[in-house]
Design a protein around this motif. Structure first.
Motif, short mmCIF file in Angstrom:
data_model
loop_
_atom_site.label_atom_id
_atom_site.label_comp_id
_atom_site.label_asym_id
_atom_site.label_seq_id
_atom_site.Cartn_x
_atom_site.Cartn_y
_atom_site.Cartn_z
N UNK A 1 0.83 -1.21 0.00
CA UNK A 1 0.00 0.00 0.00
C UNK A 1 0.86 1.26 0.00
N UNK A 2 2.12 1.08 -0.30
CA UNK A 2 3.11 2.16 -0.28
C UNK A 2 4.24 1.75 -1.21
N UNK A 3 4.92 2.73 -1.80
CA UNK A 3 5.97 2.41 -2.77
C UNK A 3 7.05 3.47 -2.77
N UNK A 4 8.30 3.03 -2.86
CA UNK A 4 9.44 3.92 -3.08
C UNK A 4 9.99 3.61 -4.47
N UNK A 5 10.25 4.65 -5.25
CA UNK A 5 10.73 4.43 -6.60
C UNK A 5 11.54 5.63 -7.07
N UNK A 6 12.30 5.47 -8.12
CA UNK A 6 13.01 6.58 -8.73
C UNK A 6 12.11 7.25 -9.76
N UNK A 7 12.63 8.27 -10.41
CA UNK A 7 11.91 8.92 -11.51
C UNK A 7 12.32 8.26 -12.82
N UNK A 8 11.33 7.87 -13.59
CA UNK A 8 11.57 7.03 -14.76
C UNK A 8 11.43 7.80 -16.07
N UNK A 9 11.92 7.19 -17.12
CA UNK A 9 11.97 7.85 -18.42
C UNK A 9 10.65 7.68 -19.17
N UNK A 10 10.40 8.54 -20.15
CA UNK A 10 9.14 8.47 -20.91
C UNK A 10 8.93 7.10 -21.56
N UNK A 11 7.68 6.67 -21.58
CA UNK A 11 7.23 5.46 -22.26
C UNK A 11 7.85 4.17 -21.71
N UNK A 12 8.43 4.22 -20.53
CA UNK A 12 9.07 3.03 -19.95
C UNK A 12 8.05 2.19 -19.19
N UNK A 13 8.30 0.88 -19.12
CA UNK A 13 7.40 -0.01 -18.37
C UNK A 13 7.42 0.34 -16.88
N UNK A 14 8.53 0.89 -16.40
CA UNK A 14 8.63 1.28 -15.00
C UNK A 14 7.68 2.45 -14.72
N UNK A 15 7.65 3.42 -15.60
CA UNK A 15 6.73 4.55 -15.46
C UNK A 15 5.28 4.06 -15.47
N UNK A 16 4.99 3.08 -16.29
CA UNK A 16 3.62 2.55 -16.37
C UNK A 16 3.19 1.90 -15.06
N UNK A 17 4.10 1.12 -14.45
CA UNK A 17 3.76 0.51 -13.17
C UNK A 17 3.49 1.56 -12.10
N UNK A 18 4.36 2.56 -12.02
CA UNK A 18 4.20 3.60 -11.01
C UNK A 18 2.92 4.39 -11.25
N UNK A 19 2.60 4.61 -12.51
CA UNK A 19 1.35 5.29 -12.86
C UNK A 19 0.14 4.51 -12.38
N UNK A 20 0.21 3.19 -12.52
CA UNK A 20 -0.90 2.34 -12.04
C UNK A 20 -1.05 2.45 -10.53
N UNK A 21 0.05 2.63 -9.82
CA UNK A 21 0.00 2.69 -8.36
C UNK A 21 -0.41 4.07 -7.86
N UNK A 22 0.13 5.10 -8.43
CA UNK A 22 -0.12 6.46 -7.95
C UNK A 22 -1.41 7.06 -8.50
#
Length: 349
Positions: A299-320
């Motif tokens: 229910x909480x997440x720590x992450x870096x700032x990710x680059x455009x169109x990356x799968x990492x950005x997509x996951x964080x977008x789903x969470x936030x």
């Protein structure tokens, strides 16, 4: 959602070439999903957001020096070899990427080190840049692996244009790394110092170690507009009983359960029971998380700032939440936050 929803303008100067001077003094953006608020802190302030018996899930994978430089037989051409994964310990077979690939064909031999004591033969083509190598080495397996470590270089991401520095060997590794097998660091964990971990431990925060050996597939570009058609490469994950018990207790007691990094999140979301708790796991996952997605464990997440169109950005977008994260990224660019592997951090609560 479509690929184009995850595009934004990222000024090149915001890609972090070097880590912060001290691990826990990078910048920290705190996103409160309930109140839709954004705060600006230092990473060491993260201790103020956790209480006794809250849980942090750490990826304890360890990066190995996966980048080698060798010379092609006869021509002596310099070839970069990036070790991806070991296929067969006894036969010393490895999946690798080679650059420049056009010069490397089946049957070619590559020589490594000043004394050429390590030789590899190309035995298969796997992709345009991918090859299978058989390493030819007379020593024991332990000696062979030590040779790879001696000849290998810290596998900094390609966006970092500078030469590898001696300190990268230590800084491109979490302080809690234990199980060797990653070719890229779980970068959210790079912000934790020994002092900060000790302070969290004294406060009563529980740590649960999981393992996901990060592969380059995590960073492969998405080339289809329809995200449901993108296929993630598989990565090895291990979740043991001890971690399961700590995490499930946190869920049961309604504590803050925080996934440190997208890799930890991918691991735990790959082994969810029908009751919304965590199961033990030992295998491979190609889990691809993008909006909309219902998270079961953290229910909480720590992450870096990710680059455009990356799968990492997509996951964080789903969470936030997509709109909230977009607002946060707009502010991050405006405020000069550093992006990517050596960049700043985000806490999403």
């Amino acid at each position: 959602m479509k690929l184009s929803h995850f595009n934004f303008n990222l000024p090149p100067e915001l890609l972090a070439e070097d880590p912060s001077e001290n691990r826990d003094e990078s910048r920290l953006m705190v996103l409160d999903r309930k109140n839709q608020t954004i705060e600006h802190k230092q990473f060491k302030d993260i201790i103020n957001y956790f209480d006794e018996d809250d849980v942090m899930i750490l990826n304890d994978t360890k990066v190995f020096p996966a980048r080698l430089f060798g010379n092609k037989e006869k021509t002596g051409a310099r070839i970069e070899v990036f070790l991806l994964r070991e296929l067969n310990e006894e036969q010393r077979l490895w999946d690798v990427l080679v650059d420049p690939a056009r010069k490397i064909r089946i049957g070619n031999k590559l020589y490594f080190g000043d004394d050429d004591t390590l030789v590899a033969e190309v035995i298969d083509n796997t992709t345009s840049r991918g090859r299978t190598l058989r390493f030819l080495y007379d020593g024991s397996y332990t000696e062979f692996r030590n040779k790879l470590k001696i000849l290998g270089e810290t596998p900094l991401p390609k966006y970092i244009q500078r030469e590898v520095k001696p300190e990268d060997e230590e800084r491109y590794q979490t302080i809690y790394a234990k199980k060797e097998g990653a070719v890229a660091a779980p970068t959210a964990g790079l912000h934790f110092s020994k002092h900060l971990l000790k302070r969290l431990e004294i406060k009563g925060v529980k740590f649960a170690d999981v393992t996901l050996h990060v592969g380059l597939g995590t960073f492969n570009p998405v080339e289809v507009e329809d995200l449901s058609k993108h296929k993630m490469d598989s990565e090895e994950a291990i979740i043991e009983e001890k971690a399961v018990n700590i995490i499930n207790t946190g869920i049961k007691e309604k504590r803050r359960v925080c996934a440190v990094g997208t890799t930890s999140m991918r691991a735990i979301e790959s082994s969810v029971s029908s009751h919304g708790t965590l199961n033990e796991f030992d295998g491979w996952t190609n889990k691809f998380i993008f909006p909309p997605y219902d998270f079961s464990i953290a229910n909480c997440m720590i992450t870096n700032f990710h680059t455009p169109k990356s799968t990492l950005l997509m996951m964080v977008s789903a969470f936030a939440g997509h709109d909230f994260l977009k607002r946060a990224y707009d502010e991050a660019v405006k405020e000069g936050y550093k992006f990517y592997s050596y960049g700043d951090a985000m806490l999403i609560i």
